[in-house]
Design a protein around this motif. Structure first.
Motif, PDB file in Angstrom:
ATOM      1  N   PHE A 108     -19.453  94.936  54.639  1.00 16.23           N
ATOM      2  CA  PHE A 108     -18.387  96.249  54.429  1.00 16.23           C
ATOM      3  C   PHE A 108     -18.032  95.977  52.921  1.00 16.23           C
ATOM      4  O   PHE A 108     -17.963  97.154  52.505  1.00 16.23           O
ATOM      5  CB  PHE A 108     -17.173  95.876  55.303  1.00 16.23           C
ATOM      6  CG  PHE A 108     -17.533  96.074  56.759  1.00 16.23           C
ATOM      7  CD1 PHE A 108     -18.734  96.709  57.250  1.00 16.23           C
ATOM      8  CD2 PHE A 108     -16.643  95.593  57.793  1.00 16.23           C
ATOM      9  CE1 PHE A 108     -18.762  97.008  58.436  1.00 16.23           C
ATOM     10  CE2 PHE A 108     -16.995  95.310  59.155  1.00 16.23           C
ATOM     11  CZ  PHE A 108     -18.236  96.181  59.553  1.00 16.23           C
ATOM     12  N   ILE A 109     -17.758  94.639  52.535  1.00 16.28           N
ATOM     13  CA  ILE A 109     -17.546  94.800  51.073  1.00 16.28           C
ATOM     14  C   ILE A 109     -18.624  95.434  50.310  1.00 16.28           C
ATOM     15  O   ILE A 109     -18.217  95.720  49.341  1.00 16.28           O
ATOM     16  CB  ILE A 109     -17.329  93.364  50.719  1.00 16.28           C
ATOM     17  CG1 ILE A 109     -15.815  92.661  51.189  1.00 16.28           C
ATOM     18  CG2 ILE A 109     -17.199  92.933  49.082  1.00 16.28           C
ATOM     19  CD1 ILE A 109     -15.645  91.266  51.075  1.00 16.28           C
ATOM     20  N   GLU A 110     -19.568  94.785  50.507  1.00 16.88           N
ATOM     21  CA  GLU A 110     -20.722  95.536  49.558  1.00 16.88           C
ATOM     22  C   GLU A 110     -20.738  96.943  49.761  1.00 16.88           C
ATOM     23  O   GLU A 110     -21.190  97.679  48.470  1.00 16.88           O
ATOM     24  CB  GLU A 110     -22.120  95.231  50.452  1.00 16.88           C
ATOM     25  CG  GLU A 110     -22.563  93.699  50.140  1.00 16.88           C
ATOM     26  CD  GLU A 110     -23.899  93.323  50.486  1.00 16.88           C
ATOM     27  OE1 GLU A 110     -24.662  94.013  50.972  1.00 16.88           O
ATOM     28  OE2 GLU A 110     -24.128  91.952  50.375  1.00 16.88           O
ATOM     29  N   GLU A 111     -20.326  97.703  50.644  1.00 19.65           N
ATOM     30  CA  GLU A 111     -20.225  99.099  50.831  1.00 19.65           C
ATOM     31  C   GLU A 111     -19.235  99.777  49.806  1.00 19.65           C
ATOM     32  O   GLU A 111     -18.909 100.921  49.374  1.00 19.65           O
ATOM     33  CB  GLU A 111     -20.141  99.771  52.137  1.00 19.65           C
ATOM     34  CG  GLU A 111     -21.320  99.335  53.017  1.00 19.65           C
ATOM     35  CD  GLU A 111     -21.650  99.988  54.297  1.00 19.65           C
ATOM     36  OE1 GLU A 111     -21.483 101.208  54.269  1.00 19.65           O
ATOM     37  OE2 GLU A 111     -21.455  99.348  55.434  1.00 19.65           O
ATOM     38  N   ILE A 112     -17.717  99.078  49.908  1.00 19.06           N
ATOM     39  CA  ILE A 112     -16.884  99.353  49.153  1.00 19.06           C
ATOM     40  C   ILE A 112     -16.837  98.984  47.734  1.00 19.06           C
ATOM     41  O   ILE A 112     -16.291  99.896  46.889  1.00 19.06           O
ATOM     42  CB  ILE A 112     -15.722  98.630  49.676  1.00 19.06           C
ATOM     43  CG1 ILE A 112     -15.424  99.038  51.420  1.00 19.06           C
ATOM     44  CG2 ILE A 112     -14.290  98.825  49.011  1.00 19.06           C
ATOM     45  CD1 ILE A 112     -14.346  98.530  52.191  1.00 19.06           C
ATOM     46  N   PHE A 113     -17.375  97.972  47.299  1.00 16.28           N
ATOM     47  CA  PHE A 113     -17.274  97.454  45.971  1.00 16.28           C
ATOM     48  C   PHE A 113     -17.560  98.395  45.116  1.00 16.28           C
ATOM     49  O   PHE A 113     -16.966  98.540  43.726  1.00 16.28           O
ATOM     50  CB  PHE A 113     -18.147  96.227  45.894  1.00 16.28           C
ATOM     51  CG  PHE A 113     -17.929  95.313  44.444  1.00 16.28           C
ATOM     52  CD1 PHE A 113     -17.058  94.676  44.125  1.00 16.28           C
ATOM     53  CD2 PHE A 113     -19.012  95.391  43.603  1.00 16.28           C
ATOM     54  CE1 PHE A 113     -16.525  93.945  43.042  1.00 16.28           C
ATOM     55  CE2 PHE A 113     -18.755  94.868  42.274  1.00 16.28           C
ATOM     56  CZ  PHE A 113     -17.609  94.093  42.150  1.00 16.28           C
ATOM     57  N   PRO A 114     -18.872  99.247  45.124  1.00 13.24           N
ATOM     58  CA  PRO A 114     -19.196 100.202  44.063  1.00 13.24           C
ATOM     59  C   PRO A 114     -18.246 101.037  43.524  1.00 13.24           C
ATOM     60  O   PRO A 114     -18.196 101.594  42.642  1.00 13.24           O
ATOM     61  CB  PRO A 114     -20.356 100.731  44.599  1.00 13.24           C
ATOM     62  CG  PRO A 114     -21.149  99.930  45.620  1.00 13.24           C
ATOM     63  CD  PRO A 114     -19.816  99.145  46.360  1.00 13.24           C
ATOM     64  N   SER A 115     -17.308 101.340  44.552  1.00 14.05           N
ATOM     65  CA  SER A 115     -16.259 102.296  44.240  1.00 14.05           C
ATOM     66  C   SER A 115     -15.244 101.897  43.163  1.00 14.05           C
ATOM     67  O   SER A 115     -14.749 102.802  42.601  1.00 14.05           O
ATOM     68  CB  SER A 115     -15.420 102.783  45.559  1.00 14.05           C
ATOM     69  OG  SER A 115     -14.628 101.730  46.110  1.00 14.05           O
ATOM     70  N   ILE A 116     -15.107 100.776  43.011  1.00 15.72           N
ATOM     71  CA  ILE A 116     -14.041 100.059  42.000  1.00 15.72           C
ATOM     72  C   ILE A 116     -14.530 100.433  40.735  1.00 15.72           C
ATOM     73  O   ILE A 116     -13.747 101.101  39.965  1.00 15.72           O
ATOM     74  CB  ILE A 116     -14.053  98.823  42.229  1.00 15.72           C
ATOM     75  CG1 ILE A 116     -13.392  98.193  43.627  1.00 15.72           C
ATOM     76  CG2 ILE A 116     -13.168  97.987  41.246  1.00 15.72           C
ATOM     77  CD1 ILE A 116     -13.470  96.731  44.089  1.00 15.72           C
ATOM     78  N   ASP A 117     -15.885 100.166  40.296  1.00 19.27           N
ATOM     79  CA  ASP A 117     -16.342 100.411  39.037  1.00 19.27           C
ATOM     80  C   ASP A 117     -16.541 101.924  38.745  1.00 19.27           C
ATOM     81  O   ASP A 117     -16.063 102.557  37.632  1.00 19.27           O
ATOM     82  CB  ASP A 117     -17.688  99.852  38.787  1.00 19.27           C
ATOM     83  CG  ASP A 117     -17.905  99.652  37.445  1.00 19.27           C
ATOM     84  OD1 ASP A 117     -17.041  99.329  36.451  1.00 19.27           O
ATOM     85  OD2 ASP A 117     -19.199 100.013  36.952  1.00 19.27           O
ATOM     86  N   GLU A 118     -16.972 102.700  39.890  1.00 18.71           N
ATOM     87  CA  GLU A 118     -16.777 104.138  39.547  1.00 18.71           C
ATOM     88  C   GLU A 118     -15.714 104.591  39.544  1.00 18.71           C
ATOM     89  O   GLU A 118     -15.638 105.687  38.727  1.00 18.71           O
ATOM     90  CB  GLU A 118     -17.675 104.604  41.143  1.00 18.71           C
ATOM     91  CG  GLU A 118     -19.233 104.278  41.171  1.00 18.71           C
ATOM     92  CD  GLU A 118     -19.612 104.482  42.622  1.00 18.71           C
ATOM     93  OE1 GLU A 118     -20.895 104.416  42.689  1.00 18.71           O
ATOM     94  OE2 GLU A 118     -18.789 105.071  43.355  1.00 18.71           O
ATOM     95  N   GLN A 119     -14.478 104.581  40.089  1.00 15.37           N
ATOM     96  CA  GLN A 119     -13.246 104.971  40.113  1.00 15.37           C
ATOM     97  C   GLN A 119     -12.830 104.815  38.666  1.00 15.37           C
ATOM     98  O   GLN A 119     -11.982 105.820  37.830  1.00 15.37           O
ATOM     99  CB  GLN A 119     -12.281 104.617  41.269  1.00 15.37           C
ATOM    100  CG  GLN A 119     -13.021 105.273  42.506  1.00 15.37           C
ATOM    101  CD  GLN A 119     -12.137 104.705  43.674  1.00 15.37           C
ATOM    102  OE1 GLN A 119     -11.363 105.554  44.183  1.00 15.37           O
ATOM    103  NE2 GLN A 119     -12.271 103.539  43.841  1.00 15.37           N
ATOM    104  N   ALA A 120     -12.915 103.553  38.161  1.00 18.11           N
ATOM    105  CA  ALA A 120     -12.301 103.229  36.775  1.00 18.11           C
ATOM    106  C   ALA A 120     -12.935 103.936  35.869  1.00 18.11           C
ATOM    107  O   ALA A 120     -12.557 104.285  34.746  1.00 18.11           O
ATOM    108  CB  ALA A 120     -12.608 101.610  36.716  1.00 18.11           C
ATOM    109  N   GLU A 121     -14.614 104.015  35.926  1.00 20.05           N
ATOM    110  CA  GLU A 121     -15.207 104.648  34.897  1.00 20.05           C
ATOM    111  C   GLU A 121     -14.784 106.101  34.787  1.00 20.05           C
ATOM    112  O   GLU A 121     -14.963 106.908  33.900  1.00 20.05           O
ATOM    113  CB  GLU A 121     -16.813 104.178  34.855  1.00 20.05           C
ATOM    114  CG  GLU A 121     -16.867 103.047  34.624  1.00 20.05           C
ATOM    115  CD  GLU A 121     -18.691 102.560  34.496  1.00 20.05           C
ATOM    116  OE1 GLU A 121     -19.210 103.447  35.019  1.00 20.05           O
ATOM    117  OE2 GLU A 121     -18.689 101.575  34.240  1.00 20.05           O
ATOM    118  N   ARG A 122     -14.590 106.779  36.106  1.00 13.49           N
ATOM    119  CA  ARG A 122     -14.424 108.245  36.081  1.00 13.49           C
ATOM    120  C   ARG A 122     -13.109 108.353  35.282  1.00 13.49           C
ATOM    121  O   ARG A 122     -12.827 109.412  34.612  1.00 13.49           O
ATOM    122  CB  ARG A 122     -14.197 108.654  37.646  1.00 13.49           C
ATOM    123  CG  ARG A 122     -13.726 110.265  37.644  1.00 13.49           C
ATOM    124  CD  ARG A 122     -14.861 110.936  37.250  1.00 13.49           C
ATOM    125  NE  ARG A 122     -14.547 112.475  37.255  1.00 13.49           N
ATOM    126  CZ  ARG A 122     -15.092 113.271  36.714  1.00 13.49           C
ATOM    127  NH1 ARG A 122     -16.199 113.223  35.857  1.00 13.49           N
ATOM    128  NH2 ARG A 122     -14.769 114.655  36.991  1.00 13.49           N
TER     129      ARG A 122
END
Length: 214
Positions: A108-122
């Motif tokens: 589940f972490i692998e599915e959630i983890f990309p959103s961290i960088d994506e939201q920060a970079e947005r």
């Protein structure tokens, strides 16, 4: 006589030239949206300091950016906290379902983890700057990382289901909010995250249907 007439019509200075110039500059600065918002935004780019006068929100107005940045900062902090919570339970789980949940939590972490960088970079792409210190996570996140050790599988899963329900609703609400602020790209991002969170919640909810879960 002409000379006297000219003097009579000259404006009477009310302050020294240097002071008047400073007042004019202050008035210009006071009208700057970036300057007016210092200390009032959730993102670090509006806290003042070198280069922050160059903040550019692209197609968003300062007001629209304030709305969008608030959601991005909150969801970023929430995603990081959710990651840490899954990891905490991944390490602490014991009992019959140890292996199943130990592995599932990392999936589940692998599915959630990309959103961290994506939201920060947005947030950065829109002229903001993320806050991610421990105190910031505690301030903005809607998920709380437990400080105590929880071994029981049912307690862990029920807690995560409650968190994911809250996070999923938050993404759906924020999707509409940023869409109204004319940021359709961030709205689309949130819709995708909501679908991922809903799927993980469904899987954990299904695990709770097992009477042997302890």
């Amino acid at each position: 006589m002409t000379k006297k007439s000219v003097k009579a019509t000259d404006p009477v200075p009310t302050s020294k030239p240097g002071k008047a110039k400073k007042n004019n500059l202050d008035n210009v600065n006071a009208m700057s949206p970036q300057r007016a918002s210092v200390g009032k935004q959730t993102d670090a780019a509006h806290e003042g300091g070198q280069f922050n006068q160059l903040v550019d929100h692209n197609y968003l107005t300062e007001e629209q950016f304030a709305i969008v940045s608030e959601t991005l900062q909150r969801n970023l902090a929430t995603s990081i906290s959710l990651y840490l919570k899954f990891k905490k339970y991944h390490w602490d789980i014991r009992g019959r379902f140890f292996r199943d949940l130990h592995l599932a939590y990392d999936e589940f972490i692998e599915e959630i983890f990309p959103s961290i960088d994506e939201q920060a970079e947005r947030l950065v792409a829109l002229g903001g700057s993320p806050k991610n210190a421990p105190s910031d996570l505690d301030k903005y996140s809607v998920v709380r990382v437990p400080t105590e050790t929880v071994r029981d599988a049912r307690t862990q899963v029920a807690d995560l289901v409650a968190d994911l329900s809250k996070v999923g609703r938050g993404y759906r609400d924020d999707s509409g909010t940023v869409d109204d602020a004319k940021d359709h790209a961030t709205s689309d991002m949130y819709n995708g995250y909501a679908a991922t969170v809903d799927k993980i919640r469904w899987m954990l909810q299904a695990i709770m249907d097992d009477d042997r879960l302890n």
